[in-house]
Design a protein around this motif. Structure first.
Motif, PDB file in Angstrom:
ATOM      1  N   ALA A   1       0.836  -1.206   0.000  1.00  0.00           N
ATOM      2  CA  ALA A   1       0.000   0.000   0.000  1.00  0.00           C
ATOM      3  C   ALA A   1       0.872   1.258   0.000  1.00  0.00           C
ATOM      4  O   ALA A   1       0.569   2.234  -0.694  1.00  0.00           O
ATOM      5  N   VAL A   2       1.941   1.237   0.780  1.00  0.00           N
ATOM      6  CA  VAL A   2       2.871   2.377   0.790  1.00  0.00           C
ATOM      7  C   VAL A   2       3.492   2.563  -0.589  1.00  0.00           C
ATOM      8  O   VAL A   2       3.596   3.683  -1.110  1.00  0.00           O
ATOM      9  N   LEU A   3       3.894   1.459  -1.215  1.00  0.00           N
ATOM     10  CA  LEU A   3       4.488   1.533  -2.553  1.00  0.00           C
ATOM     11  C   LEU A   3       3.498   2.095  -3.567  1.00  0.00           C
ATOM     12  O   LEU A   3       3.850   2.959  -4.381  1.00  0.00           O
ATOM     13  N   VAL A   4       2.266   1.606  -3.536  1.00  0.00           N
ATOM     14  CA  VAL A   4       1.247   2.091  -4.473  1.00  0.00           C
ATOM     15  C   VAL A   4       1.000   3.584  -4.272  1.00  0.00           C
ATOM     16  O   VAL A   4       0.844   4.339  -5.243  1.00  0.00           O
TER      17      VAL A   4
ATOM     18  N   PHE B   1       8.299  -2.425 -12.516  1.00  0.00           N
ATOM     19  CA  PHE B   1       8.605  -3.667 -11.806  1.00  0.00           C
ATOM     20  C   PHE B   1       8.597  -3.523 -10.284  1.00  0.00           C
ATOM     21  O   PHE B   1       8.993  -4.453  -9.577  1.00  0.00           O
ATOM     22  N   THR B   2       8.171  -2.380  -9.782  1.00  0.00           N
ATOM     23  CA  THR B   2       8.258  -2.145  -8.340  1.00  0.00           C
ATOM     24  C   THR B   2       7.451  -3.159  -7.530  1.00  0.00           C
ATOM     25  O   THR B   2       7.923  -3.667  -6.507  1.00  0.00           O
ATOM     26  N   GLU B   3       6.237  -3.450  -7.973  1.00  0.00           N
ATOM     27  CA  GLU B   3       5.381  -4.351  -7.203  1.00  0.00           C
ATOM     28  C   GLU B   3       5.940  -5.768  -7.173  1.00  0.00           C
ATOM     29  O   GLU B   3       5.877  -6.453  -6.144  1.00  0.00           O
ATOM     30  N   TYR B   4       6.524  -6.221  -8.268  1.00  0.00           N
ATOM     31  CA  TYR B   4       7.105  -7.565  -8.329  1.00  0.00           C
ATOM     32  C   TYR B   4       8.337  -7.663  -7.430  1.00  0.00           C
ATOM     33  O   TYR B   4       8.539  -8.674  -6.758  1.00  0.00           O
ATOM     34  N   LEU B   5       9.124  -6.615  -7.413  1.00  0.00           N
ATOM     35  CA  LEU B   5      10.319  -6.605  -6.576  1.00  0.00           C
ATOM     36  C   LEU B   5       9.948  -6.610  -5.093  1.00  0.00           C
ATOM     37  O   LEU B   5      10.596  -7.276  -4.285  1.00  0.00           O
TER      38      LEU B   5
ATOM     39  N   LEU C   1      10.998   1.895  -1.128  1.00  0.00           N
ATOM     40  CA  LEU C   1      12.008   2.727  -1.784  1.00  0.00           C
ATOM     41  C   LEU C   1      13.079   1.883  -2.468  1.00  0.00           C
ATOM     42  O   LEU C   1      13.565   2.238  -3.546  1.00  0.00           O
ATOM     43  N   ASP C   2      13.439   0.753  -1.861  1.00  0.00           N
ATOM     44  CA  ASP C   2      14.414  -0.139  -2.487  1.00  0.00           C
ATOM     45  C   ASP C   2      13.838  -0.757  -3.760  1.00  0.00           C
ATOM     46  O   ASP C   2      14.557  -0.942  -4.751  1.00  0.00           O
ATOM     47  N   ALA C   3      12.540  -1.083  -3.735  1.00  0.00           N
ATOM     48  CA  ALA C   3      11.895  -1.642  -4.932  1.00  0.00           C
ATOM     49  C   ALA C   3      11.890  -0.620  -6.064  1.00  0.00           C
ATOM     50  O   ALA C   3      12.101  -0.970  -7.238  1.00  0.00           O
ATOM     51  N   ILE C   4      11.675   0.650  -5.727  1.00  0.00           N
ATOM     52  CA  ILE C   4      11.694   1.707  -6.750  1.00  0.00           C
ATOM     53  C   ILE C   4      13.090   1.841  -7.345  1.00  0.00           C
ATOM     54  O   ILE C   4      13.258   1.907  -8.575  1.00  0.00           O
TER      55      ILE C   4
END
Length: 224
Positions: free
Chosen positions: A97-100, A127-131, A140-143
């Motif tokens: 949810a934070v990522l979205v 690819f942020t959600e998959y990571l 932030l690391d996924a981004i």
């Protein structure tokens, strides 16, 4: 990594696993569409736009996380139960949810800056959600990792995304016109649910791209 091959393989997977995807995601998709419709009737047209995002953050991460977990399991030849996938998705919900929320804000800022920065961000964040789900990264690391993975693949990713989204945008525009004229809330709910569910095909396409890009260059393609 031909975009047409990616789209073909993704469509084959989506079609073959349609019943599981419907069972896993459609109830939550309909719930999200219903909540958005109720919100639209409850607030004024010029009300705070963040209300819609709040509804999205409540439901979207649940079915998206579950779908990504399902895609990963099927790529390994596994077929976990629907309730198990949803239970795992619930544990991922806070970070997802934070990522979205971060992605949504970045895209809105980018689109407001003469549109092109928004398109660039749309691809770089693909690819942020998959990571986050598959590698257990923080938002932030996924981004950051998504920016690294998409380098050198911008055009391929963009073409695949547009091939899916342009027809969906046409469908969305047409459906809005239809139910605006008919003023039928049930039809509105059905069409909005259909639009949201069909967007899941983009998740399948992006997962296919994510897997191909993560593979070594000489590794033969495999279906999602």
């Amino acid at each position: 990594m031909n975009p047409l091959d990616v789209l073909r393989d993704s469509f084959y997977f989506f079609q073959r696993n349609l019943s599981r995807i419907v069972t896993l995601c459609l109830p939550l998709v309909v719930l999200e569409a219903l909540l958005q419709q109720l919100l639209g009737h409850a607030v004024e047209p010029d009300a705070f736009p963040g209300y819609s995002l709040i509804v999205e953050l409540l439901v979207y991460p649940l079915y998206t996380g579950a779908l990504i977990l399902f895609l990963d399991a099927r790529s390994r030849g596994e077929s976990p139960a629907t309730l198990d996938l949803l239970a795992m998705s619930v544990t991922l919900w806070p970070r997802l949810a934070v990522l979205v929320a971060i992605n949504s804000m970045l895209l809105r800022v980018g689109l407001s800056l003469y549109f092109l920065p928004g398109v660039w961000l749309m691809v770089m964040l693909a690819f942020t959600e998959y990571l986050l789900v598959l590698r257990s990264l923080e938002p932030l690391d996924a981004i950051k990792q998504s920016f690294q993975l998409t380098k050198g693949h911008f055009l391929r990713i963009l073409v695949c995304m547009l091939c899916v989204m342009v027809p969906l945008w046409v469908f969305k525009g047409t459906s809005v016109t239809v139910y605006a004229e008919l003023q039928n809330p049930v039809l509105s709910l059905l069409m909005d649910s259909a639009y949201r569910f069909l967007q899941l095909f983009l998740s399948v396409v992006l997962y296919r791209l994510y897997m191909l890009i993560c593979e070594k260059p000489d590794t033969p393609d495999s279906t999602a």
